[in-house]
Write a protein that holds these residues in place. Structure first.
Motif, PDB file in Angstrom:
ATOM      1  N   THR A   4      10.763   2.720  -2.620  1.00 15.73           N
ATOM      2  CA  THR A   4       9.685   2.736  -3.608  1.00 15.73           C
ATOM      3  C   THR A   4       9.451   1.322  -4.110  1.00 15.73           C
ATOM      4  O   THR A   4      10.382   0.638  -4.556  1.00 15.73           O
ATOM      5  N   MET A   5       8.179   0.865  -4.036  1.00 15.11           N
ATOM      6  CA  MET A   5       7.834  -0.525  -4.304  1.00 15.11           C
ATOM      7  C   MET A   5       7.414  -0.764  -5.743  1.00 15.11           C
ATOM      8  O   MET A   5       6.922   0.128  -6.426  1.00 15.11           O
ATOM      9  N   ASP A   6       7.615  -2.029  -6.195  1.00 19.31           N
ATOM     10  CA  ASP A   6       6.916  -2.529  -7.360  1.00 19.31           C
ATOM     11  C   ASP A   6       5.493  -2.859  -6.923  1.00 19.31           C
ATOM     12  O   ASP A   6       5.179  -2.832  -5.720  1.00 19.31           O
ATOM     13  N   SER A  13      -3.205  -8.610   5.936  1.00 17.22           N
ATOM     14  CA  SER A  13      -2.934  -7.372   6.649  1.00 17.22           C
ATOM     15  C   SER A  13      -2.908  -7.690   8.141  1.00 17.22           C
ATOM     16  O   SER A  13      -3.878  -8.209   8.692  1.00 17.22           O
ATOM     17  N   TYR A  14      -1.770  -7.402   8.796  1.00 11.25           N
ATOM     18  CA  TYR A  14      -1.630  -7.715  10.212  1.00 11.25           C
ATOM     19  C   TYR A  14      -2.143  -6.580  11.097  1.00 11.25           C
ATOM     20  O   TYR A  14      -2.698  -6.826  12.164  1.00 11.25           O
ATOM     21  N   ASN A  15      -1.911  -5.377  10.654  1.00  8.52           N
ATOM     22  CA  ASN A  15      -2.414  -4.206  11.365  1.00  8.52           C
ATOM     23  C   ASN A  15      -2.309  -3.016  10.407  1.00  8.52           C
ATOM     24  O   ASN A  15      -2.036  -3.202   9.213  1.00  8.52           O
ATOM     25  N   ASN A  16      -2.518  -1.840  10.902  1.00  8.58           N
ATOM     26  CA  ASN A  16      -2.519  -0.664  10.022  1.00  8.58           C
ATOM     27  C   ASN A  16      -1.184  -0.432   9.325  1.00  8.58           C
ATOM     28  O   ASN A  16      -1.130   0.204   8.261  1.00  8.58           O
ATOM     29  N   ASN A  17      -0.101  -0.935   9.936  1.00 10.37           N
ATOM     30  CA  ASN A  17       1.232  -0.602   9.425  1.00 10.37           C
ATOM     31  C   ASN A  17       2.007  -1.755   8.812  1.00 10.37           C
ATOM     32  O   ASN A  17       3.091  -1.547   8.267  1.00 10.37           O
ATOM     33  N   ILE A  18       1.497  -2.977   8.894  1.00  9.70           N
ATOM     34  CA  ILE A  18       2.246  -4.146   8.425  1.00  9.70           C
ATOM     35  C   ILE A  18       1.351  -5.050   7.583  1.00  9.70           C
ATOM     36  O   ILE A  18       0.266  -5.434   8.010  1.00  9.70           O
ATOM     37  N   VAL A  19       1.838  -5.390   6.377  1.00  8.39           N
ATOM     38  CA  VAL A  19       1.118  -6.328   5.513  1.00  8.39           C
ATOM     39  C   VAL A  19       2.088  -7.344   4.941  1.00  8.39           C
ATOM     40  O   VAL A  19       3.283  -7.064   4.762  1.00  8.39           O
ATOM     41  N   SER A  20       1.556  -8.524   4.669  1.00 10.24           N
ATOM     42  CA  SER A  20       2.291  -9.542   3.934  1.00 10.24           C
ATOM     43  C   SER A  20       1.789  -9.499   2.497  1.00 10.24           C
ATOM     44  O   SER A  20       0.587  -9.464   2.256  1.00 10.24           O
ATOM     45  N   VAL A  21       2.738  -9.485   1.544  1.00  8.43           N
ATOM     46  CA  VAL A  21       2.352  -9.373   0.137  1.00  8.43           C
ATOM     47  C   VAL A  21       3.115 -10.382  -0.713  1.00  8.43           C
ATOM     48  O   VAL A  21       4.165 -10.901  -0.313  1.00  8.43           O
ATOM     49  N   GLU A  22       2.555 -10.639  -1.906  1.00  8.90           N
ATOM     50  CA  GLU A  22       3.269 -11.393  -2.930  1.00  8.90           C
ATOM     51  C   GLU A  22       3.796 -10.385  -3.937  1.00  8.90           C
ATOM     52  O   GLU A  22       3.038  -9.594  -4.490  1.00  8.90           O
ATOM     53  N   MET A  23       5.117 -10.385  -4.123  1.00  7.51           N
ATOM     54  CA  MET A  23       5.723  -9.421  -5.025  1.00  7.51           C
ATOM     55  C   MET A  23       6.875 -10.095  -5.766  1.00  7.51           C
ATOM     56  O   MET A  23       7.758 -10.691  -5.139  1.00  7.51           O
ATOM     57  N   ASN A  24       6.822 -10.042  -7.069  1.00  9.42           N
ATOM     58  CA  ASN A  24       7.854 -10.664  -7.909  1.00  9.42           C
ATOM     59  C   ASN A  24       8.066 -12.140  -7.565  1.00  9.42           C
ATOM     60  O   ASN A  24       9.194 -12.634  -7.532  1.00  9.42           O
ATOM     61  N   GLU A  46      -0.174  -0.472  -5.222  1.00  8.28           N
ATOM     62  CA  GLU A  46       0.269   0.077  -6.501  1.00  8.28           C
ATOM     63  C   GLU A  46       1.781   0.263  -6.558  1.00  8.28           C
ATOM     64  O   GLU A  46       2.449   0.546  -5.550  1.00  8.28           O
ATOM     65  N   LYS A  47       2.312   0.102  -7.763  1.00 12.90           N
ATOM     66  CA  LYS A  47       3.715   0.378  -8.022  1.00 12.90           C
ATOM     67  C   LYS A  47       4.020   1.837  -7.691  1.00 12.90           C
ATOM     68  O   LYS A  47       3.230   2.726  -8.002  1.00 12.90           O
ATOM     69  N   GLY A  48       5.154   2.073  -7.045  1.00 14.12           N
ATOM     70  CA  GLY A  48       5.529   3.433  -6.662  1.00 14.12           C
ATOM     71  C   GLY A  48       5.161   3.790  -5.240  1.00 14.12           C
ATOM     72  O   GLY A  48       5.546   4.850  -4.744  1.00 14.12           O
ATOM     73  N   THR A  49       4.416   2.884  -4.560  1.00 12.41           N
ATOM     74  CA  THR A  49       4.076   3.120  -3.156  1.00 12.41           C
ATOM     75  C   THR A  49       5.366   3.147  -2.328  1.00 12.41           C
ATOM     76  O   THR A  49       6.252   2.307  -2.504  1.00 12.41           O
TER      77      THR A  49
END
Length: 284
Positions: A4-6, A13-24, A46-49
């Motif tokens: 469960t994510m913050d 977004s690289y493809n349907n299943n992989i993304v690069s994000v900034e988190m904390n 969203e938080k909780g994803t």
């Protein structure tokens, strides 16, 4: 098992299943079915994803190379490779070096393409790899079996050896170059002993397996300046004159390759193993 994510902001977004994000305050790679679908830079997750995997790759070069691998490897095959890496980590109960997500995925991607094109690369160190890294080789066999079952392709023994080296590298801070360097060195030593004794060493023998194990730890001791005591140096020099002379030659190879001195105690232990090869030849 899902995580469960913050909340996070999409970098790419690289493809349907992989993304690069900034988190904390850190860049992370998220893997989950459909997480990248329709996502653009700046979109919020969203938080909780729930996601399947979170990659935090701290080394900038590794992160850059990892992103290139994502873009160049088929989405489903990338997912399969990551499942293999999770399997390896679970079986070893160890945290693997982060570079395995680049090195092993990239290797498997090209290996499968080569095999499909009937271009097999010979692995000249297969016997040594099996003897020196038996745990890694056993795992590599199981990885190969899983790959064969998933994509219906036969993984040759040489490739299993290369997979084992990548696993060994991931357990030892990613230093696969040292593993390969040491394997070359050991191969040179075996060839030197065979030439000096005019024999062909039985690489299936217990004597050979023992010698490889001894050499592996001898190289580690010499490289890290750890001394070893041999109380029978005089007896070995006197009783095993031929083998000790050959062991001295082996020590010169070690000195040249490792740029470290090799003490008489180490040479005497090498002579004992070489003497076993000499006796096995005389008895055959």
């Amino acid at each position: 098992m899902s995580i469960t994510m913050d909340s996070a902001v999409v970098i790419k977004s690289y493809n349907n299943n992989i993304v690069s994000v900034e988190m904390n305050g850190q860049e992370r790679i998220l893997f989950a079915k459909g997480i990248g679908f329709g996502k653009k830079t700046g979109d919020k997750i969203e938080k909780g994803t729930e996601v399947e995997k979170v990659f935090l790759i701290e080394n900038e070069d590794n992160l850059r190379n990892f992103k290139q691998v994502i873009e160049n490897v088929d989405e489903e095959f990338f997912e399969l490779c990551e499942r293999m890496i999770s399997f390896i980590a679970d079986e070893l109960q160890e945290k693997l070096d982060e570079r395995i997500h680049v090195a092993l995925v990239d290797h498997l991607n090209f290996a499968v393409k080569r095999i499909a094109d009937s271009e097999e690369i010979e692995n000249p160190f297969l016997i040594e790899i099996k003897a020196l890294y038996s745990t890694e080789y056993s795992l590599a066999e199981r990885v190969a079996k899983k790959l064969q079952d998933e994509i219906n392709i036969n993984i040759p023994l040489g490739e299993i050896g290369f997979i084992a080296l990548h696993i060994h590298s991931a357990r030892n801070s990613g230093v696969i170059s040292n593993s390969i360097k040491n394997t070359y060195m050991i191969n040179s030593i075996i060839e030197y002993i065979e030439e000096k004794m005019s024999i062909k060493i039985d690489k299936t023998s217990l004597d050979y397996a023992r010698f490889l194990t001894h050499l592996k730890f001898a190289i580690k001791r010499i490289s890290t300046n750890i001394s070893i005591k041999n109380d029978f140096i005089k007896e070995i020099k006197s009783k095993y004159k031929i083998s000790y002379k050959i062991a001295k030659g082996v020590s010169k190879i070690l000195v040249e390759k490792l740029e470290k001195d090799v003490v008489d105690d180490e040479i005497a232990y090498l002579a004992m193993h070489i003497e076993r090869f000499r006796r096995a030849t005389l008895e055959s």
